[in-house]
Scaffold this active site. Structure first.
Site, PDB file in Angstrom:
ATOM      1  N   ARG A   1      51.132  45.706  45.522  1.00  0.00           N
ATOM      2  CA  ARG A   1      52.633  45.350  45.178  1.00  0.00           C
ATOM      3  C   ARG A   1      52.749  46.229  43.847  1.00  0.00           C
ATOM      4  O   ARG A   1      51.865  46.566  43.274  1.00  0.00           O
ATOM      5  CB  ARG A   1      52.551  43.865  44.256  1.00  0.00           C
ATOM      6  CG  ARG A   1      51.384  43.449  43.424  1.00  0.00           C
ATOM      7  CD  ARG A   1      52.064  43.326  42.208  1.00  0.00           C
ATOM      8  NE  ARG A   1      50.681  43.062  41.332  1.00  0.00           N
ATOM      9  CZ  ARG A   1      50.115  43.915  40.675  1.00  0.00           C
ATOM     10  NH1 ARG A   1      50.452  45.213  40.838  1.00  0.00           N
ATOM     11  NH2 ARG A   1      49.081  43.884  39.961  1.00  0.00           N
TER      12      ARG A   1
ATOM     13  N   GLU B   1      54.308  41.367  32.405  1.00  0.00           N
ATOM     14  CA  GLU B   1      52.783  41.799  32.442  1.00  0.00           C
ATOM     15  C   GLU B   1      51.874  41.140  31.684  1.00  0.00           C
ATOM     16  O   GLU B   1      52.277  40.868  30.414  1.00  0.00           O
ATOM     17  CB  GLU B   1      52.692  43.227  32.311  1.00  0.00           C
ATOM     18  CG  GLU B   1      51.679  44.256  33.153  1.00  0.00           C
ATOM     19  CD  GLU B   1      52.056  44.212  34.486  1.00  0.00           C
ATOM     20  OE1 GLU B   1      51.543  43.264  35.425  1.00  0.00           O
ATOM     21  OE2 GLU B   1      52.990  45.075  34.832  1.00  0.00           O
ATOM     22  N   HIS B   2      50.731  40.515  32.257  1.00  0.00           N
ATOM     23  CA  HIS B   2      50.153  39.830  31.549  1.00  0.00           C
ATOM     24  C   HIS B   2      50.508  38.347  30.956  1.00  0.00           C
ATOM     25  O   HIS B   2      50.311  38.082  29.932  1.00  0.00           O
ATOM     26  CB  HIS B   2      49.187  40.614  30.205  1.00  0.00           C
ATOM     27  CG  HIS B   2      48.324  41.778  30.742  1.00  0.00           C
ATOM     28  ND1 HIS B   2      46.936  41.267  31.243  1.00  0.00           N
ATOM     29  CD2 HIS B   2      48.473  42.795  31.031  1.00  0.00           C
ATOM     30  CE1 HIS B   2      46.357  42.379  31.741  1.00  0.00           C
ATOM     31  NE2 HIS B   2      47.171  43.376  31.598  1.00  0.00           N
TER      32      HIS B   2
ATOM     33  N   ASP C   1      51.482  36.193  33.823  1.00  0.00           N
ATOM     34  CA  ASP C   1      51.107  35.012  34.827  1.00  0.00           C
ATOM     35  C   ASP C   1      50.120  34.069  34.449  1.00  0.00           C
ATOM     36  O   ASP C   1      50.181  32.831  34.585  1.00  0.00           O
ATOM     37  CB  ASP C   1      50.787  36.010  36.047  1.00  0.00           C
ATOM     38  CG  ASP C   1      49.697  36.722  36.509  1.00  0.00           C
ATOM     39  OD1 ASP C   1      49.245  36.941  35.434  1.00  0.00           O
ATOM     40  OD2 ASP C   1      49.531  37.053  37.462  1.00  0.00           O
TER      41      ASP C   1
ATOM     42  N   GLY D   1      46.260  49.697  39.808  1.00  0.00           N
ATOM     43  CA  GLY D   1      47.175  48.566  39.235  1.00  0.00           C
ATOM     44  C   GLY D   1      48.275  48.226  40.243  1.00  0.00           C
ATOM     45  O   GLY D   1      49.396  47.683  39.927  1.00  0.00           O
TER      46      GLY D   1
ATOM     47  N   ASP E   1      49.612  38.533  42.082  1.00  0.00           N
ATOM     48  CA  ASP E   1      49.429  39.822  43.053  1.00  0.00           C
ATOM     49  C   ASP E   1      49.273  38.903  44.626  1.00  0.00           C
ATOM     50  O   ASP E   1      49.848  39.346  45.629  1.00  0.00           O
ATOM     51  CB  ASP E   1      47.944  40.299  43.077  1.00  0.00           C
ATOM     52  CG  ASP E   1      47.775  41.064  41.624  1.00  0.00           C
ATOM     53  OD1 ASP E   1      48.754  40.923  40.754  1.00  0.00           O
ATOM     54  OD2 ASP E   1      46.665  40.979  41.302  1.00  0.00           O
TER      55      ASP E   1
ATOM     56  N   LYS F   1      39.502  46.163  37.036  1.00  0.00           N
ATOM     57  CA  LYS F   1      39.637  45.466  35.884  1.00  0.00           C
ATOM     58  C   LYS F   1      38.210  44.283  36.048  1.00  0.00           C
ATOM     59  O   LYS F   1      37.810  43.671  34.966  1.00  0.00           O
ATOM     60  CB  LYS F   1      40.876  44.619  35.890  1.00  0.00           C
ATOM     61  CG  LYS F   1      40.914  43.673  37.096  1.00  0.00           C
ATOM     62  CD  LYS F   1      42.241  42.874  36.696  1.00  0.00           C
ATOM     63  CE  LYS F   1      42.514  41.715  37.985  1.00  0.00           C
ATOM     64  NZ  LYS F   1      42.739  42.669  39.291  1.00  0.00           N
TER      65      LYS F   1
HETATM   66  C1  GLA Z   1      46.104  41.813  37.623  1.00  0.00           C
HETATM   67  C2  GLA Z   1      45.983  40.276  37.806  1.00  0.00           C
HETATM   68  C3  GLA Z   1      47.267  39.488  37.805  1.00  0.00           C
HETATM   69  C4  GLA Z   1      48.102  39.899  36.471  1.00  0.00           C
HETATM   70  C5  GLA Z   1      48.085  41.299  36.306  1.00  0.00           C
HETATM   71  C6  GLA Z   1      48.832  41.760  34.703  1.00  0.00           C
HETATM   72  O1  GLA Z   1      46.701  42.463  38.424  1.00  0.00           O
HETATM   73  O2  GLA Z   1      45.466  40.043  38.968  1.00  0.00           O
HETATM   74  O3  GLA Z   1      47.169  38.107  37.894  1.00  0.00           O
HETATM   75  O4  GLA Z   1      47.601  39.081  35.418  1.00  0.00           O
HETATM   76  O5  GLA Z   1      46.895  41.911  36.349  1.00  0.00           O
HETATM   77  O6  GLA Z   1      50.175  41.286  34.922  1.00  0.00           O
HETATM   78 MG    MG Z   2      43.768  43.410  41.767  1.00  0.00          MG
END
Ligand code: GLA
Ligand code: MG
Length: 489
Positions: free
Chosen positions: A45, A51-52, A54, A151, A198, A242
């Protein structure tokens, strides 16, 4: 397609006849000496905006990519998982999978997950869901074409595909929303506290529209995009896994601590259930704008130490660690709470503004905007599409600046890409967790080719010293794709 299948379940389709499937099938036969019984496809996706936020309870606006994880599977009559990856840089793996408890997911000596740990996350979550009632296992071959650590959600797609494969093999019918929520939980076994975006888009995506994803209950609402807009994904040539650092979890817990402090200082202290910044907003019944003011009022400092936070929340350090921190963040001693909370509330507002702009766009065919697959022609009723592209682009650029300055999850290469884009009046932003990975750019359709050429020249060739032909694989235009599916012969 099976006739009893409900629309809300992951679709089961006839196996497509293409080169990739054929190659995967052949590989499977060679490795395991039998034919695969079914295939699972889960897309990557790209997040357009939001962003950051959810994991703070706020809506996000992603779309599914064409790139995916495709797995071929056959059922074993013993509870074991036998794994192969079509890319031989990834080792074979085999494990007994009797119980969820016993399935330990351990990274390598540098704390970096092994590739198969993502499969195990999916298996573990499925076992937990099934209360360990499982008598068979799986032979699996993975074929992925989502660039890893970029990402674009390659890891979530692998977790989700694995979980879905186990559940399908066990004949468990699940709605798309249930499996998305289950898979979000699965991925946390890797050690990161992701928010579920995601997995939500992986299962709920539809062709030709982005989705506005809301939580509790999980719901996806299609969002039309301007017809004359193109979305371009460009890799920054810097990777970030991450799960291999504590950057991601640090942000998650900074948001939780900010939420606790704001709600405490606003005089609504006793509610233990409040964990997220959005719950604080609901509790105080404020607008996002008012929440921004409250952040300045209640979190005035640039840096908070552990002991200061303990004092504000009336807990000792042990309790703080137990109640709020994760294993990989328990040793942290300083936290940026104002900056993170400001980003979250302002980004949540940008998502609303973005969606509002898009709501002026309607399909010129039947108002369903490609939902029924009939038409993907989208026109703008109010004003012209160029205005909307500018407005959406500015929101995306604002998001990037905030992620760079307040959330500190950008990277020099990402910033360089964003700045180069600006020279062509193209707005863009880091997408996904950040610290590397990709930008998503919103650009006028007429400009796509010259924009990509410019990035190849200025970024990949001049700045990264990458061969121009190779550079083409790092940047691509994309349109919203559909979600996960299962294939059978
Ligand atoms: C990662 C996490 C998601 C979201 C993004 C940042 O992809 O899996 O849930 O927090 O980072 O938006
Ligand atoms: Mg991931």
């Amino acid at each position: 397609m099976s006739s009893i299948q409900s629309n809300d379940e992951v679709p089961v389709r006839t196996l497509p006849n293409n080169e990739r499937i054929k190659r995967l099938k052949d590989y499977f036969c060679e490795e395991f000496g039998c034919e695969p019984k079914f295939f699972v496809r889960v897309p990557g996706r790209v997040n357009l905006i939001g962003e950051h936020i959810d994991y703070c309870g706020y809506p996000v606006l992603p779309m599914a990519l064409e790139q995916d994880i495709l797995i071929a599977a056959a059922i074993l009559n013993k509870p074991e998982v036998h794994l192969r990856n079509i890319n031989n840089k990834y080792d074979n793996f085999k494990m007994e999978v009797r119980s969820c408890e016993d399935l330990n997911i351990i990274p390598d000596s540098n704390g970096k997950p092994f590739w198969y740990n993502y499969v195990l996350c999916g298996v573990k979550g499925a076992l937990e869901f099934l209360n360990d009632r499982i008598d068979s296992g799986l032979q699996i071959v993975v074929d992925g074409n989502i660039p890893p650590a970029s990402g674009l959600s390659s890891s979530s797609a692998l977790v989700s595909a694995s979980c879905l494969a186990v559940l399908y093999a066990q004949k468990v019918p699940l709605s798309k929303t249930d499996i998305a929520s289950l898979c979000a939980k699965c991925e946390r076994y890797i050690g990161t506290q992701g928010g579920g975006m995601d997995q939500a888009i992986a299962f709920l995506a539809q062709k030709n529209c982005a989705q506005y994803i809301t939580w509790q209950p999980l719901k996806a609402t299609p969002v039309a995009l301007p017809e004359n807009a193109a979305f371009v994904v460009a890799h920054s040539i810097s990777e970030a896994n991450k799960a291999a650092t504590n950057d991601f979890n640090r942000r998650v817990i900074e948001c939780r601590l900010a939420a606790k402090i704001i709600v405490t200082r606003a005089g609504a202290a006793t509610d233990k259930k409040i964990i997220t910044l959005s719950q604080v907003q609901s509790k105080l019944d404020n607008s996002l704008e008012d929440m921004v003011k409250l952040v300045y009022e209640h979190l005035p400092k640039d840096l908070y130490t552990k002991s200061e936070i303990c004092e504000i929340l009336h807990v000792n350090e042990e309790e703080l660690e137990q109640l709020y921190l994760t294993p990989n963040t328990s040793h942290l001693t300083e936290f940026k709470l104002k900056q993170r909370a400001l980003h979250v509330y302002e980004e949540a507002q940008r998502v609303e503004d973005f969606r509002k702009q898009c709501s002026q766009i309607v399909s010129n065919s039947n108002g369903q905007n490609g939902v029924n697959g009939k038409s993907n022609a989208i026109v703008c009723e109010n004003g012209d599409g160029d205005d909307i592209i500018n407005i959406l682009g500015n929101l995306m650029y604002g998001s990037h600046q905030s992620l760079n300055e307040l959330y500190e999850c950008s990277h020099d290469n990402l910033n360089h890409l964003v700045n180069l884009s600006k020279t062509m009046n193209v707005n863009s932003r880091v997408t996904g967790a950040g610290w590397g990975g990709c930008i998503i750019a919103l650009c006028h359709k007429d400009k796509v080719n010259s924009y990509i050429d410019m990035l190849i020249e200025e970024f990949y060739s001049k700045y990264c010293k990458i061969d121009k032909n190779k550079a083409r694989s790092y940047v691509f235009a994309t349109t919203p794709n559909h979600g996960a599916e299962i294939y059978v012969n």
